[in-house]
Design an enzyme around this catalytic site. Structure first.
Site, PDB file in Angstrom:
ATOM      1  N   SER A   1     -14.149 -16.522 -39.362  1.00 54.97           N
ATOM      2  CA  SER A   1     -13.272 -16.678 -37.953  1.00 54.97           C
ATOM      3  C   SER A   1     -14.097 -16.292 -36.651  1.00 54.97           C
ATOM      4  O   SER A   1     -15.105 -15.576 -36.955  1.00 54.97           O
ATOM      5  CB  SER A   1     -11.953 -15.075 -38.144  1.00 54.97           C
ATOM      6  OG  SER A   1     -11.029 -15.524 -39.128  1.00 54.97           O
TER       7      SER A   1
ATOM      8  N   LYS B 103       1.948 -13.325 -39.367  1.00 54.74           N
ATOM      9  CA  LYS B 103       0.937 -13.464 -40.158  1.00 54.74           C
ATOM     10  C   LYS B 103       0.720 -12.483 -41.087  1.00 54.74           C
ATOM     11  O   LYS B 103       0.916 -10.971 -40.730  1.00 54.74           O
ATOM     12  CB  LYS B 103      -0.382 -13.646 -39.080  1.00 54.74           C
ATOM     13  CG  LYS B 103      -1.461 -13.877 -39.831  1.00 54.74           C
ATOM     14  CD  LYS B 103      -2.811 -13.906 -38.782  1.00 54.74           C
ATOM     15  CE  LYS B 103      -4.204 -13.668 -39.542  1.00 54.74           C
ATOM     16  NZ  LYS B 103      -5.303 -13.773 -38.490  1.00 54.74           N
TER      17      LYS B 103
ATOM     18  N   ARG C 193      -6.414 -21.731 -46.619  1.00 53.74           N
ATOM     19  CA  ARG C 193      -7.685 -22.693 -46.641  1.00 53.74           C
ATOM     20  C   ARG C 193      -7.958 -23.208 -47.977  1.00 53.74           C
ATOM     21  O   ARG C 193      -8.116 -24.369 -48.446  1.00 53.74           O
ATOM     22  CB  ARG C 193      -8.622 -22.444 -45.734  1.00 53.74           C
ATOM     23  CG  ARG C 193      -8.337 -22.377 -44.369  1.00 53.74           C
ATOM     24  CD  ARG C 193      -9.172 -21.326 -43.526  1.00 53.74           C
ATOM     25  NE  ARG C 193      -8.364 -21.008 -42.124  1.00 53.74           N
ATOM     26  CZ  ARG C 193      -8.304 -21.844 -41.081  1.00 53.74           C
ATOM     27  NH1 ARG C 193      -9.543 -22.852 -41.195  1.00 53.74           N
ATOM     28  NH2 ARG C 193      -8.006 -21.697 -39.938  1.00 53.74           N
TER      29      ARG C 193
ATOM     30  N   HIS D 250     -14.222 -20.668 -43.786  1.00 51.37           N
ATOM     31  CA  HIS D 250     -13.644 -19.589 -44.082  1.00 51.37           C
ATOM     32  C   HIS D 250     -13.117 -19.546 -45.623  1.00 51.37           C
ATOM     33  O   HIS D 250     -12.312 -18.884 -46.199  1.00 51.37           O
ATOM     34  CB  HIS D 250     -12.147 -18.953 -43.261  1.00 51.37           C
ATOM     35  CG  HIS D 250     -12.323 -17.554 -43.282  1.00 51.37           C
ATOM     36  ND1 HIS D 250     -11.312 -16.929 -42.520  1.00 51.37           N
ATOM     37  CD2 HIS D 250     -13.076 -16.617 -43.696  1.00 51.37           C
ATOM     38  CE1 HIS D 250     -11.560 -15.813 -42.561  1.00 51.37           C
ATOM     39  NE2 HIS D 250     -12.459 -15.487 -43.241  1.00 51.37           N
TER      40      HIS D 250
ATOM     41  N   HIS E 252      -6.529 -18.132 -32.922  1.00 56.32           N
ATOM     42  CA  HIS E 252      -6.960 -16.954 -33.509  1.00 56.32           C
ATOM     43  C   HIS E 252      -7.636 -16.276 -32.497  1.00 56.32           C
ATOM     44  O   HIS E 252      -7.989 -16.908 -31.444  1.00 56.32           O
ATOM     45  CB  HIS E 252      -8.024 -17.246 -34.677  1.00 56.32           C
ATOM     46  CG  HIS E 252      -8.258 -15.813 -35.626  1.00 56.32           C
ATOM     47  ND1 HIS E 252      -9.012 -15.000 -34.882  1.00 56.32           N
ATOM     48  CD2 HIS E 252      -8.075 -15.562 -36.665  1.00 56.32           C
ATOM     49  CE1 HIS E 252      -9.166 -14.111 -35.864  1.00 56.32           C
ATOM     50  NE2 HIS E 252      -8.535 -14.523 -37.046  1.00 56.32           N
TER      51      HIS E 252
ATOM     52  N   ASP F 171      -2.916 -22.850 -40.346  1.00 53.92           N
ATOM     53  CA  ASP F 171      -3.139 -21.996 -41.513  1.00 53.92           C
ATOM     54  C   ASP F 171      -2.270 -20.912 -41.940  1.00 53.92           C
ATOM     55  O   ASP F 171      -2.328 -20.664 -43.225  1.00 53.92           O
ATOM     56  CB  ASP F 171      -4.671 -21.682 -41.671  1.00 53.92           C
ATOM     57  CG  ASP F 171      -5.009 -20.359 -40.618  1.00 53.92           C
ATOM     58  OD1 ASP F 171      -4.048 -20.190 -39.820  1.00 53.92           O
ATOM     59  OD2 ASP F 171      -6.069 -19.606 -41.040  1.00 53.92           O
ATOM     60  N   ASN F 172      -1.467 -20.393 -41.057  1.00 51.34           N
ATOM     61  CA  ASN F 172      -0.469 -19.290 -41.190  1.00 51.34           C
ATOM     62  C   ASN F 172       0.122 -19.095 -40.220  1.00 51.34           C
ATOM     63  O   ASN F 172      -0.086 -19.683 -39.023  1.00 51.34           O
ATOM     64  CB  ASN F 172      -1.261 -18.199 -41.988  1.00 51.34           C
ATOM     65  CG  ASN F 172      -2.446 -17.456 -40.956  1.00 51.34           C
ATOM     66  OD1 ASN F 172      -3.799 -17.580 -41.371  1.00 51.34           O
ATOM     67  ND2 ASN F 172      -2.042 -17.134 -39.796  1.00 51.34           N
TER      68      ASN F 172
ATOM     69  N   CYS G 217      -5.802 -16.320 -43.563  1.00 48.98           N
ATOM     70  CA  CYS G 217      -6.857 -17.640 -43.458  1.00 48.98           C
ATOM     71  C   CYS G 217      -7.525 -18.167 -44.815  1.00 48.98           C
ATOM     72  O   CYS G 217      -7.275 -19.109 -45.099  1.00 48.98           O
ATOM     73  CB  CYS G 217      -7.920 -17.290 -42.323  1.00 48.98           C
ATOM     74  SG  CYS G 217      -7.373 -17.171 -40.871  1.00 48.98           S
TER      75      CYS G 217
ATOM     76  N   ASP H  87      -5.544 -22.393 -36.215  1.00 54.20           N
ATOM     77  CA  ASP H  87      -5.806 -21.068 -37.078  1.00 54.20           C
ATOM     78  C   ASP H  87      -4.591 -20.201 -36.187  1.00 54.20           C
ATOM     79  O   ASP H  87      -4.750 -19.956 -34.977  1.00 54.20           O
ATOM     80  CB  ASP H  87      -6.948 -20.515 -36.720  1.00 54.20           C
ATOM     81  CG  ASP H  87      -7.474 -19.455 -37.363  1.00 54.20           C
ATOM     82  OD1 ASP H  87      -6.472 -18.909 -38.133  1.00 54.20           O
ATOM     83  OD2 ASP H  87      -8.539 -18.880 -37.389  1.00 54.20           O
ATOM     84  N   ASP H  88      -3.666 -19.587 -36.814  1.00 58.28           N
ATOM     85  CA  ASP H  88      -2.662 -18.835 -36.502  1.00 58.28           C
ATOM     86  C   ASP H  88      -1.722 -19.094 -35.622  1.00 58.28           C
ATOM     87  O   ASP H  88      -0.948 -18.607 -34.905  1.00 58.28           O
ATOM     88  CB  ASP H  88      -3.450 -17.497 -35.941  1.00 58.28           C
ATOM     89  CG  ASP H  88      -4.159 -16.662 -36.884  1.00 58.28           C
ATOM     90  OD1 ASP H  88      -4.469 -17.025 -38.002  1.00 58.28           O
ATOM     91  OD2 ASP H  88      -4.693 -15.577 -36.547  1.00 58.28           O
TER      92      ASP H  88
ATOM     93  N   LYS I  78     -13.655 -24.317 -38.123  1.00 60.24           N
ATOM     94  CA  LYS I  78     -13.586 -23.168 -39.082  1.00 60.24           C
ATOM     95  C   LYS I  78     -13.575 -23.601 -40.266  1.00 60.24           C
ATOM     96  O   LYS I  78     -13.063 -24.525 -40.832  1.00 60.24           O
ATOM     97  CB  LYS I  78     -12.356 -22.371 -38.623  1.00 60.24           C
ATOM     98  CG  LYS I  78     -12.525 -21.098 -39.463  1.00 60.24           C
ATOM     99  CD  LYS I  78     -11.146 -20.009 -38.822  1.00 60.24           C
ATOM    100  CE  LYS I  78     -10.765 -18.839 -39.927  1.00 60.24           C
ATOM    101  NZ  LYS I  78      -9.996 -18.024 -39.312  1.00 60.24           N
TER     102      LYS I  78
HETATM  103 MG    MG Z   1      -5.327 -17.872 -39.761  1.00 56.80          MG
END
Ligand code: MG
Length: 476
Positions: A143, A295, A64, A120, A224, A276-277, A60, A20-21, A118
């Protein structure tokens, strides 16, 4: 399709690790000098590392949903969520159960399927992983900053803003739920221990299903914000809590690879590592270098991410691939290698199994950068044309081979390329629309909707929470 990829072999196991991130420049094998990632670097040395791999969104939920379905976010109603960029606790929207996900496709092909970490893609029961092809799920529905958490004065109070918009939460997020399948298993769990618990659940699943094809989707909650890490990772970090969180992800990867080797499954298992990003990359220790942007933006730093694939004997070891590829390609690629049936509805990704086998890809591959339901840029081959920044129309052309950091607009030097990419942008809009320009998208399908949404948890002052209120103030 590569000869022999299917013939005479069992369907490969697939382990998909999504962070995540985590930014493009956050791993040693992508040039980080601040974070230690020996296991992930080894994964790259034993597999293929992509330089030009894109998530289909810089945030996010759309990222996803797109990865799971093989579709650009607007195609599945995931461009915008009642005007919000991602899904929030208790929202009425989620991934429609008519969509085919990686998990539902692979389960239909005979796989055992497990989600860890996660989600989301909607927190209402209709939208949870078990309704989308996962036999089992253990993790949080959104998140890790969407629980009860300190909110110092002067910070943007998202929960309050959402309440004012009519989202069904109070002026504070409800307790962060940890779910086992559809049940709230814990509330406000100890975030420091979650990554290790996710590793344990992943090992349990692999062990239990070692004798049949399995699909594990491990979606980390880090990097994240807020970041809670075990002391040993904090002590060893050269990059604060961020570096410690990256180290905890690297350790988890080692746990999984060690278990696969112990069970003799190395050659039968595709292991994928991605994010994811892009990183927020401000003061938290993250990096999207050498890319521009962060992001949430459609500079490449927002959605171009690390992507590593290891499949011993099938994917050539120690290779670097510069083909343009995207997370929306996973569904058709998994369909090819697992001999699974594609959904009987439009998808946007393409089978990149030949690329994974070392063949050349399509030099004219097009990638569309959507931000919300508005087209922001298109890439074909080496060229990227920005068509919007926020609400503003722009026309900027960048050479993504010679100018990876998007520093110099060459639109005036390459008018024919601008015309060609503008025409491609129009074609994409004719299908998926562009809200900024008031263009409908006939190719869009609706997100799932429930009529009476409610948060999964409600604060109860008498409940024995591990953390009544998380004490870090950082939010992602
Ligand atoms: Mg993310």
């Amino acid at each position: 399709m590569i000869d022999g990829m299917i013939d005479g072999m069992r369907q490969p196991n697939i382990v998909l690790i999504n962070c995540d991130d985590l930014g493009y420049g956050d791993l040693g094998c992508y040039g980080s000098e601040r974070n230690d990632t020996p296991t992930i670097d080894r994964l790259a040395a034993e597999g293929m590392r992509f330089t030009d791999f894109y998530m289909a969104s810089p945030v996010c939920s759309p990222s996803r949903g797109a990865m799971l379905t093989g579709c650009y976010p607007p195609r599945i109603g995931f461009g915008s969520f009642d005007g919000l960029p991602v899904l929030f606790p208790g929202q009425r929207l989620g991934l429609d159960t008519d969509e085919t996900t990686l998990a539902s496709m692979l389960r239909d092909a005979g796989y055992a399927t497990q989600h860890v970490g996660k989600w989301h893609c909607g927190d209402q029961p209709e939208f949870l992983p078990t309704r989308h092809g996962f036999d089992r799920s253990f993790g949080i529905p959104y998140s890790n900053d969407m629980g009860r958490q300190r909110m110092p004065a002067g910070m943007p109070n998202w929960p309050k803003k959402l309440a004012e918009m009519g989202i069904a939460i109070a002026d504070e997020y409800p307790p962060l739920p940890l779910l086992l399948d559809d049940e709230v298993f814990e509330q406000q769990p100890d975030q420091t221990s979650l990554t290790a618990r996710f590793a344990a659940e992943s090992v349990r699943f692999i062990r239990e299903h070692h004798d049949r094809p399995f699909f594990l989707y491990l979606a980390h909650i880090y990097v994240h914000l807020p970041i809670y890490v075990q002391q040993r990772f904090a002590d060893a970090s050269r990059n604060g809590a961020y570096g410690a969180a990256v180290a905890s992800i690297d350790w988890t990867t080692d746990v999984i690879l060690t278990e696969l080797r112990r069970l003799g499954l190395d050659d039968d298992t595709i292991v994928i590592f991605t994010s994811d990003n892009g990183s927020r990359a401000r003061d938290e220790g993250g990096s999207n270098e050498p890319l521009r942007g962060v992001k949430g933006e459609t500079w490449d730093g927002g959605l171009r991410v690390p992507f590593i694939v290891r499949w011993p004997g099938r994917v050539p070891a120690g290779t670097v691939c510069s083909e343009v590829a995207s997370a929306i390609d996973l569904l058709p690629t998994f369909a090819a290698v697992a001999d699974a049936d594609l959904p009987d509805r439009t998808i946007d990704g393409r089978d990149i199994s030949p690329v994974l086998a070392g063949e050349e890809g399509d030099p004219d591959r097009v990638f569309a950068y959507y931000r919300g339901n508005a087209l922001a840029a298109v890439r074909r081959g080496r060229w990227k044309l920005h068509v919007a920044r926020g609400d503003e129309t722009v026309e900027e052309l960048y050479d993504m081979v010679g100018d990876v950091g998007e520093t110099t607009d060459v639109a005036a030097d390459e008018p024919a390329v601008v015309v060609a990419l503008s025409a491609i942008a129009d074609e994409i809009r004719d299908d998926l629309g562009d809200d900024r320009l008031g263009i409908d998208g006939p190719g869009r399908r609706a997100a799932g909707v429930v009529t009476d949404p409610s948060p999964l948890t409600t604060y109860d002052p008498d409940h024995p929470y591990y953390a009544n209120e998380y004490d870090l103030i950082d939010r992602g």
